[in-house]
Design an enzyme around this catalytic site. Structure first.
Site, PDB file in Angstrom:
ATOM      1  CG  ASP A 137      -9.586  -0.126   4.781  1.00 50.68           C
ATOM      2  OD1 ASP A 137      -9.280  -0.695   3.725  1.00 50.68           O
ATOM      3  OD2 ASP A 137      -8.865  -0.106   5.794  1.00 50.68           O
TER       4      ASP A 137
ATOM      5  CE  LYS B 295      -3.821  -2.492   2.109  1.00 48.51           C
ATOM      6  NZ  LYS B 295      -4.656  -2.817   3.268  1.00 48.51           N
TER       7      LYS B 295
ATOM      8  CD  GLN C 183      -3.455  -4.181   6.495  1.00 46.84           C
ATOM      9  OE1 GLN C 183      -3.687  -3.164   5.838  1.00 46.84           O
ATOM     10  NE2 GLN C 183      -3.673  -5.384   6.013  1.00 46.84           N
TER      11      GLN C 183
END
Ligand code: GUN
Length: 290
Positions: free
Chosen positions: A124, A57, A101
């Protein structure tokens, strides 16, 4: 009998198109005087797979022209410390997106952390508000993996409307939003999960099959409806170090019309859609009615 082998749905190629478009739009916006988009990437603890995903990422941010700010926190980080960091990032006007995460260490209440992220920075698409927008057919920030699957389906040019889409796996972050995306696109949706008896009965009816469970070989090749589109979200590391999906790929490819490989299918799309969501968050910050 002549066998047809499914065509590969190339997530590396499609993700590159998405990332290239994001990069060029960011360049154009910076030339017009807008500030660089910023993404905060938080990781807690030392889960090896999570560190690999996060490094992908960060690398993608660098290539796209997004400023990534890394917060690598120890496994002993408390709920309150993480909440405080999210509050600080919510109030930081240089940050457009906040990514925490997952999985988080067990002592942390994941849903409380997700709900604490400002909805417009939830790149997200995990916050109940953003899931709710998708439920109500007015999506804003969409969960990256299901959104990436929709881009893959779009790339092959096969219609989705009126197809029977079967999803295996009903997680908050993959299976559930996946069903909502496919419903929004006009498919008839069936979601299977751990309590579904006789999985084969449902899988064998799927025109579009999307599997995201995390069990290698769960879906047998002979279950696949001839001509189906098979999307494998599973990412399982075998004892020999190889990555494999949830579908018996080679056997399924003998029946399907299209299939994603693992690796090189859905995985790169998740990262590409994160870049797109960060740009979207940045644009809505500067131009609220985009
Ligand atoms: N862990 C595995 N996939 C993801 C993802 O897409 N986003 C976050 N935040 N954590 C993950």
């Amino acid at each position: 009998m002549t066998r047809t082998i499914a065509r590969k749905i190339d997530g590396i190629a499609v993700s590159k198109q998405v990332k290239d478009k994001v990069k060029s739009e960011i360049e154009q916006r910076i030339a017009k005087g807008f500030r660089q988009p910023g993404l905060a990437v938080i990781i807690v603890g030392d889960d090896a797979a999570s560190h690999v995903y996060v490094s992908h990422k960060k690398k993608a941010c660098e290539v796209a022209g997004i400023r990534s700010m890394a917060y690598d926190l120890p496994a002993v980080t408390t709920q309150q410390e993480l909440m405080d960091l999210v509050s600080e990032l919510n109030n930081n006007s240089d940050i457009d997106g906040i990514l925490v995460q997952l999985p988080l260490p067990e002592h942390i209440e994941t849903e409380d952390i997700i709900e604490h992220i400002a909805t417009h920075k939830d790149v997200d698409g995990f916050h109940p508000y953003n899931i709710g927008r998708l439920v109500a057919r007015i999506p804003t920030l969409r969960s990256c993996t299901p959104y990436g699957v929709m881009k893959l389906l779009e790339s092959i040019g096969e219609p989705i409307k009126s197809k029977h889409a079967v999803i295996v796996g009903a997680s908050n972050h993959v299976g559930r939003p996946m069903g909502l995306e496919l419903l929004l696109a006009g498919a008839t949706v069936t979601t299977c999960h751990r309590f579904t008896p006789n999985l084969v009965e449902f899988v064998s009816q799927a025109d579009i099959l999307v599997v995201g469970v995390g069990k290698p070989g769960l879906i047998k090749g002979e279950w696949i409806k001839p001509g189906a589109i098979v999307i494998d979200i599973g990412m399982n590391r075998l004892a020999n170090g190889k990555l494999t999906g949830d579908v018996e790929h080679d056997a399924a490819a003998e029946r399907a019309a299209w299939i994603t490989p693992v690796p090189g299918g859905v995985g790169p799309m998740t990262v590409a859609m994160l870049m797109e969501n960060t740009l979207y968050a940045n644009k809505t910050y500067h131009e609220p009615d985009v």
